[in-house]
Enzyme design. Structure first.
Site, mmCIF file in Angstrom:
data_model
loop_
_atom_site.group_PDB
_atom_site.id
_atom_site.type_symbol
_atom_site.label_atom_id
_atom_site.label_comp_id
_atom_site.label_asym_id
_atom_site.label_seq_id
_atom_site.Cartn_x
_atom_site.Cartn_y
_atom_site.Cartn_z
ATOM 1 N N ARG A 1 0.891 -1.436 0.015
ATOM 2 C CA ARG A 1 -0.127 -0.177 -0.160
ATOM 3 C C ARG A 1 0.843 1.338 -0.130
ATOM 4 O O ARG A 1 1.336 1.774 1.152
ATOM 5 C CB ARG A 1 -0.952 -0.094 1.119
ATOM 6 C CG ARG A 1 -1.945 1.169 1.056
ATOM 7 C CD ARG A 1 -3.053 1.244 2.251
ATOM 8 N NE ARG A 1 -2.503 1.673 3.251
ATOM 9 C CZ ARG A 1 -3.011 1.825 4.666
ATOM 10 N NH1 ARG A 1 -4.077 1.473 4.626
ATOM 11 N NH2 ARG A 1 -2.586 2.402 5.676
ATOM 12 N N SER B 1 -12.484 -2.562 1.781
ATOM 13 C CA SER B 1 -12.605 -1.970 2.752
ATOM 14 C C SER B 1 -14.032 -1.443 3.123
ATOM 15 O O SER B 1 -14.830 -1.144 2.173
ATOM 16 C CB SER B 1 -11.805 -0.402 2.648
ATOM 17 O OG SER B 1 -10.306 -0.782 2.406
ATOM 18 N N LYS C 1 -3.294 6.811 6.682
ATOM 19 C CA LYS C 1 -4.034 7.420 5.415
ATOM 20 C C LYS C 1 -4.481 8.675 5.579
ATOM 21 O O LYS C 1 -4.769 9.069 6.491
ATOM 22 C CB LYS C 1 -5.412 6.339 5.078
ATOM 23 C CG LYS C 1 -4.809 4.886 4.757
ATOM 24 C CD LYS C 1 -5.989 4.291 4.484
ATOM 25 C CE LYS C 1 -6.879 4.657 3.064
ATOM 26 N NZ LYS C 1 -7.844 3.908 2.733
#
Length: 197
Positions: free
Chosen positions: A46, A115, A144
């Site tokens: 990620r 998600s 994030k």
């Protein structure tokens, strides 16, 4: 402990994610080698701030490393890179390509995770054919930039009672609170800063 990802990954209770910005200046490949060497069996790539060419090069090497380690390799968001590096799966968010469209691209064998932040999103992910869901963020998190508000342990409790799909708890999970997350029914927890930092 049941498998997190049917048919492909070893049984595990920790789902690791890369994050170059939290890795204390160490290259993502070095961090990944250390994670895999410590026994991590699910690794998600990620990286939000890198160019596509760099991501592909890193993912090709991570695919090799995860195969050698017998670990499941998931690519976040980038279906094209997941296909090009022959990842085991791809994980998408609520604002990414819908699960049905991803399935048309990747075929029946690649794992698709999505998600979710609410019961409605969890039900929709199941209906769309996701193989597993992310449940969170359980706690506030800064890993994030576009993260939503924490869903708290209440949403985790709901998923445990109502969703039969494998799931991974994520968001703000650290050494000091992971026992609470497990006590609420999470069998697999995703950690980012606690591992890569």
């Amino acid at each position: 402990m049941p498998r997190l990802l049917p048919g492909t990954s070893p049984e595990t209770d920790v789902y690791a994610l890369t994050d170059d910005g939290l890795s204390l200046g160490r290259p993502v490949l070095d961090v990944a080698r250390a994670l895999l060497g410590s026994g991590i069996k699910i690794l998600q790539y990620r990286e939000k701030e890198k160019k596509a060419g760099q991501m592909l090069a890193e993912c090709l090497e991570l695919r090799r490393l995860t195969r050698e380690a017998g670990a499941c390799f998931i690519v976040n968001d980038h279906v094209d890179i997941a296909l090009l590096c022959e990842a085991d799966g791809v994980h998408v968010g609520q604002d990414d390509l819908p699960v049905e469209a991803v399935r048309r691209l990747v075929g029946p064998d690649m794992i698709i995770g999505q998600s979710t932040h609410s019961p409605e999103q969890a039900r929709a992910a199941v209906a769309a054919g996701a193989d597993y869901i992310g449940v969170g963020p359980i706690y506030p998190t800064k890993t994030k930039k576009d993260v939503c508000a924490a869903v708290t342990l209440d949403y985790l409790d709901w998923v445990v009672k109502h969703i039969d799909l494998p799931f991974v708890a994520i968001g703000g999970i650290k050494r000091h609170n992971i026992a609470d997350v497990v006590a609420h029914g999470a069998r697999c927890c995703a950690l980012v800063s606690e591992l890569v930092g």
